[in-house]
Design a protein around this motif. Sequence first.
Motif, PDB file in Angstrom:
ATOM      1  N   PRO A  30       0.805  -1.238   0.000  1.00  0.00           N
ATOM      2  CA  PRO A  30       0.000   0.000   0.000  1.00  0.00           C
ATOM      3  C   PRO A  30       0.830   1.277   0.000  1.00  0.00           C
ATOM      4  O   PRO A  30       0.467   2.255  -0.654  1.00  0.00           O
ATOM      5  N   ASN A  31       1.955   1.276   0.710  1.00  0.00           N
ATOM      6  CA  ASN A  31       2.809   2.473   0.707  1.00  0.00           C
ATOM      7  C   ASN A  31       3.434   2.725  -0.654  1.00  0.00           C
ATOM      8  O   ASN A  31       3.663   3.869  -1.038  1.00  0.00           O
ATOM      9  N   ALA A  32       3.708   1.669  -1.399  1.00  0.00           N
ATOM     10  CA  ALA A  32       4.341   1.829  -2.703  1.00  0.00           C
ATOM     11  C   ALA A  32       3.341   2.214  -3.791  1.00  0.00           C
ATOM     12  O   ALA A  32       3.700   2.908  -4.742  1.00  0.00           O
ATOM     13  N   LEU A  33       2.097   1.779  -3.667  1.00  0.00           N
ATOM     14  CA  LEU A  33       1.142   1.973  -4.757  1.00  0.00           C
ATOM     15  C   LEU A  33       0.122   3.081  -4.516  1.00  0.00           C
ATOM     16  O   LEU A  33      -0.169   3.854  -5.420  1.00  0.00           O
ATOM     17  N   PHE A  34      -0.431   3.161  -3.333  1.00  0.00           N
ATOM     18  CA  PHE A  34      -1.564   4.051  -3.105  1.00  0.00           C
ATOM     19  C   PHE A  34      -1.110   5.400  -2.563  1.00  0.00           C
ATOM     20  O   PHE A  34      -0.227   5.486  -1.724  1.00  0.00           O
ATOM     21  N   SER A  35      -1.749   6.452  -3.077  1.00  0.00           N
ATOM     22  CA  SER A  35      -1.459   7.806  -2.626  1.00  0.00           C
ATOM     23  C   SER A  35      -2.777   8.567  -2.507  1.00  0.00           C
ATOM     24  O   SER A  35      -3.847   8.010  -2.700  1.00  0.00           O
ATOM     25  N   THR A  36      -2.690   9.870  -2.248  1.00  0.00           N
ATOM     26  CA  THR A  36      -3.899  10.642  -1.992  1.00  0.00           C
ATOM     27  C   THR A  36      -4.720  10.903  -3.245  1.00  0.00           C
ATOM     28  O   THR A  36      -5.933  10.935  -3.187  1.00  0.00           O
ATOM     29  N   GLY A  37      -4.094  11.085  -4.370  1.00  0.00           N
ATOM     30  CA  GLY A  37      -4.828  11.392  -5.594  1.00  0.00           C
ATOM     31  C   GLY A  37      -5.134  10.145  -6.403  1.00  0.00           C
ATOM     32  O   GLY A  37      -4.358   9.199  -6.464  1.00  0.00           O
ATOM     33  N   ASN A  38      -6.311  10.151  -7.050  1.00  0.00           N
ATOM     34  CA  ASN A  38      -6.699   9.004  -7.864  1.00  0.00           C
ATOM     35  C   ASN A  38      -5.792   8.834  -9.075  1.00  0.00           C
ATOM     36  O   ASN A  38      -5.433   7.720  -9.440  1.00  0.00           O
ATOM     37  N   ALA A  39      -5.423   9.946  -9.712  1.00  0.00           N
ATOM     38  CA  ALA A  39      -4.575   9.860 -10.900  1.00  0.00           C
ATOM     39  C   ALA A  39      -3.175   9.352 -10.543  1.00  0.00           C
ATOM     40  O   ALA A  39      -2.593   8.554 -11.269  1.00  0.00           O
ATOM     41  N   GLU A  40      -2.668   9.781  -9.416  1.00  0.00           N
ATOM     42  CA  GLU A  40      -1.341   9.332  -8.992  1.00  0.00           C
ATOM     43  C   GLU A  40      -1.355   7.848  -8.613  1.00  0.00           C
ATOM     44  O   GLU A  40      -0.428   7.113  -8.926  1.00  0.00           O
ATOM     45  N   THR A  41      -2.418   7.412  -7.962  1.00  0.00           N
ATOM     46  CA  THR A  41      -2.558   5.985  -7.636  1.00  0.00           C
ATOM     47  C   THR A  41      -2.650   5.154  -8.901  1.00  0.00           C
ATOM     48  O   THR A  41      -2.010   4.101  -9.022  1.00  0.00           O
ATOM     49  N   LEU A  42      -3.422   5.617  -9.867  1.00  0.00           N
ATOM     50  CA  LEU A  42      -3.547   4.900 -11.138  1.00  0.00           C
ATOM     51  C   LEU A  42      -2.207   4.838 -11.866  1.00  0.00           C
ATOM     52  O   LEU A  42      -1.847   3.788 -12.415  1.00  0.00           O
TER      53      LEU A  42
END
Length: 89
Positions: A30-42
């Motif tokens: 989760p720390n490597a993939l997910f972030s606050t913005g949807n576009a950044e996570t994608l």
Amino acid sequence: MELLRKNARIAGFFYIGVILIAPIRLIFIPNALFSTGNAETLRNIATHAALFRFGIFADLWTAVLNVCLVLALYRLLNGVNRNLAALMV
């Protein structure tokens, strides 16, 4: 006594398996993939597709190991108290 020792070792094997995989799937991925913005996570998921697939595999494998662990603990604790072992399941 030998059957009790065998059941305890099987339950311990499944418990160690869960302990080794869980931090990877709960902290690192989760720390490597997910972030606050949807576009950044994608973008992170698209960039690290293999890590994302490994995360899905780790989640499924941990679920299977948890089911096996609960059944092994039931077999281990069934001789002590059947009602409490069933309640644990």
